[in-house]
Design a protein around this motif. Structure first.
Motif, short mmCIF file in Angstrom:
data_model
loop_
_atom_site.label_atom_id
_atom_site.label_comp_id
_atom_site.label_asym_id
_atom_site.label_seq_id
_atom_site.Cartn_x
_atom_site.Cartn_y
_atom_site.Cartn_z
N UNK B 109 0.89 -1.13 0.20
CA UNK B 109 -0.47 -0.10 0.13
C UNK B 109 0.52 1.07 0.11
N UNK B 110 2.06 0.92 0.80
CA UNK B 110 2.80 2.04 0.60
C UNK B 110 3.10 2.58 -0.36
N UNK B 111 4.27 1.64 -0.97
CA UNK B 111 4.70 1.87 -2.04
C UNK B 111 3.90 2.13 -3.12
N UNK B 112 1.99 1.81 -3.28
CA UNK B 112 1.36 2.11 -4.13
C UNK B 112 1.08 4.16 -4.10
N UNK B 113 1.43 4.02 -3.02
CA UNK B 113 1.06 5.52 -2.97
C UNK B 113 2.57 6.23 -3.43
N UNK B 114 3.89 5.87 -3.00
CA UNK B 114 4.74 6.95 -3.61
C UNK B 114 4.49 6.59 -5.30
N UNK B 115 4.03 5.51 -5.65
CA UNK B 115 4.13 4.92 -6.93
C UNK B 115 2.64 6.36 -8.02
N UNK B 116 1.61 6.78 -7.30
CA UNK B 116 0.54 7.74 -7.39
C UNK B 116 1.39 8.81 -7.35
N UNK B 117 1.93 9.49 -6.41
CA UNK B 117 2.95 10.84 -6.15
C UNK B 117 3.76 10.22 -6.94
N UNK B 118 4.39 10.41 -7.29
CA UNK B 118 5.92 10.17 -8.21
C UNK B 118 4.95 10.48 -9.43
N UNK B 311 -5.74 2.83 -2.16
CA UNK B 311 -4.43 2.95 -2.64
C UNK B 311 -4.15 1.62 -4.26
N UNK B 312 -4.61 0.03 -3.00
CA UNK B 312 -4.63 -0.46 -4.53
C UNK B 312 -5.50 -0.47 -5.46
N UNK B 313 -6.89 0.67 -5.91
CA UNK B 313 -7.68 0.38 -7.05
C UNK B 313 -6.84 1.61 -7.35
N UNK B 314 -6.44 3.03 -6.93
CA UNK B 314 -5.53 4.04 -7.15
C UNK B 314 -4.50 3.36 -8.56
N UNK B 315 -3.75 2.92 -8.14
CA UNK B 315 -2.65 2.65 -8.21
C UNK B 315 -3.03 1.16 -9.15
N UNK B 316 -3.86 1.04 -9.41
CA UNK B 316 -4.01 0.28 -10.89
C UNK B 316 -4.68 1.10 -11.54
N UNK B 324 1.41 -2.85 -5.99
CA UNK B 324 1.28 -4.06 -6.03
C UNK B 324 -0.30 -4.58 -6.90
N UNK B 325 -0.82 -6.06 -6.31
CA UNK B 325 -1.41 -6.30 -7.34
C UNK B 325 -2.90 -6.72 -6.55
N UNK B 326 -3.45 -5.57 -7.47
CA UNK B 326 -5.46 -5.83 -6.67
C UNK B 326 -6.15 -6.33 -7.41
N UNK B 327 -5.41 -7.30 -8.65
CA UNK B 327 -5.99 -7.41 -9.32
C UNK B 327 -7.24 -8.92 -7.92
N UNK B 328 -7.51 -9.29 -7.75
CA UNK B 328 -8.53 -10.27 -6.99
C UNK B 328 -9.35 -9.48 -6.50
#
Lengths: 104, 347
Positions: B109-118, B311-316, B324-328
């Motif tokens: 989740x934290x890595x998602x947030x970093x990706x979103x901000x970047x 963050x799972x949905x937003x990163x996707x 992160x893989x939120x596919x499920x």
């Protein structure tokens, strides 16, 4: 019931406890997800009356509060209910539970 | 039969905050492992501040499970002894190790947030070992003396790195740094925004429309104290997520029960069950905005109710290669190649 008339002032000094605006309407009790009878309206009455023993008797209820502010958000008198509960915890912690001391 | 003793439990939290700078200290690798490979610059005027909340949750879960077993049992009588022992040995390190897989997911989740901000063009640094817990539980439990001393340490750290602006990732740390610290610290003048507020302002372009439907569980703190209600919804909608609102949403949200999980685990669980029931009647896919809400709701959720962090949905939706893989949990969102810059996570 024993009355300690200094209790409201001491709680006000502890952290700004203020329930004097409470109109005793019961909206807070009705909205509380925990559904605890004495909470928070009756508890605040005990403080305003200086009924220290009654406050201490409800220690578990005071620490059960979620601080979710559902009651506060809907209080028609604008009482800062969550901060009052938090102040009661600080008071109980210091005076009844021996917290914030070096003793165990 | 004894309930969880309030005095000794809070005493342990207080001791931990004073001695180990967290109410539930986690090992360094748990606190910082999520940064591996991200090359986050150290310090700077604008930093991402996690307050270790996502990192602590697996330990909280482990601790809550143990406390739930103790509530009403003979073991509750030995908390006084545990508190004495905890002054010398970090009992949280023994009792609350946390599930490694769960820890990986929360790191995701934290890595998602970093990706979103970047992805949104936001430049920021990180404080690593100085990214300390902000003290929310101490504040909530009225441990004001311990909190004030701890807040001074946190602020001193921030100042020593030259920080002027903080981006937060959870409601508890946001409230502490934005509302509480200015009340307890002199000269505190940091600008504090959640990553959701930052993202809404930056308006990143989605890379795909997820085409799925969810319901949102609002955090009490975000909704009733911090004014964070519309931001996550706007981001989700722009990413092609339909939101079906539960009756008690937004400012009328109902608490997940998390705040009392440590002292009253059974009551906390009852509240969570009630809330999951409300949410799952609207959608079997539930989005949370707080790691503690997520943990508490998930603990009681039936298998067919999928609860995950926003963050799972937003990163996707917004990141070309979702870390992160939120596919499920994101049905209808299509499949993507596994991330090449993050920790794969099973939701």
């Amino acid at each position: 019931m024993k009355v300690d008339p200094t209790l409201p002032d001491r709680l006000a000094r502890t952290g700004g406890f203020n329930a004097s605006a409470c109109i005793n309407c019961g909206s807070c009790t009705a909205l509380c997800p925990l559904g605890m009878g004495p909470f928070p309206r009756q508890l605040f009455r005990y403080v305003l009356l200086g009924a220290r023993e009654e406050v201490v008797r409800h220690t578990e209820e005071i620490y059960s509060c979620l601080l979710c502010k559902m009651c506060e958000d809907n209080c028609p008198a604008g009482v800062h209910i969550a901060e009052n509960v938090r102040t009661l915890r600080t008071f109980l912690g210091r005076e009844e539970l021996g917290l914030a001391t070096s003793e165990v | 039969m004894s309930p969880i003793p309030i005095r000794d439990t809070l005493g342990m939290l207080e001791d931990n905050l004073e001695r180990r700078k967290s109410v539930l200290p986690v090992p360094r690798r748990r606190a910082l492992g999520w940064t591996k490979g991200l090359d986050l610059p150290r310090g700077g005027e604008r930093v991402l501040y996690t307050g270790q909340m996502f990192q602590i949750v697996p330990a909280i879960n482990a601790m809550t499970d143990r406390l739930a077993k103790m509530e009403g049992s003979w073991m509750a009588n030995y908390f006084g002894l545990a508190r004495r022992l905890n002054r010398w040995v970090n009992l949280a390190g023994v009792m609350a190790r946390g599930d490694p897989q769960e820890a990986r997911e929360y790191s995701g989740f934290l890595r998602n947030i970093v990706s979103l901000l970047r992805r949104s063009g936001v430049e920021f640094g990180y404080l690593y070992e100085d990214d300390l817990y902000a003290g929310a539980l101490a504040h909530d439990e009225g441990l004001d003396d311990a909190l004030r001393a701890h807040a001074e340490v946190v602020f001193r750290n921030l100042r020593s790195h030259g920080v002027k602006e903080v981006i937060t990732v959870d409601p508890h740390t946001t409230e502490m740094l934005r509302e509480i610290y200015p009340k307890v610290l002199k000269g505190y003048d940091l600008k504090v925004r959640t990553y959701l507020e930052v993202l809404v302002e930056r308006r990143p372009a989605p890379v795909q429309q997820l085409g799925t439907m969810v319901t949102v569980h609002d955090s009490c703190i975000y909704a009733r104290r911090e004014g964070v209600i519309e931001q996550p919804r706007e981001l989700l909608r722009r990413g092609g997520v339909e939101i079906r609102e539960v009756e008690r949403s937004g400012r009328a949200t109902q608490c997940c029960g998390g705040p009392i999980e440590m002292l009253f685990p059974e009551r906390s669980s009852e509240l969570a069950t009630q809330r999951v029931g409300q949410l799952s009647q609207v959608s079997k896919q539930v989005v949370t905005l707080c790691p503690l809400c997520l943990a508490n709701l998930r603990r009681v959720a039936p298998e067919d109710v999928k609860i995950t962090d926003v963050s799972t949905y937003l990163a996707k939706a917004y990141c070309p290669s979702s870390p992160a893989s939120p596919a499920a949990d994101v049905s209808g969102a299509g499949t993507r190649a596994p991330a090449d810059h993050g920790t794969p996570v099973e939701a």
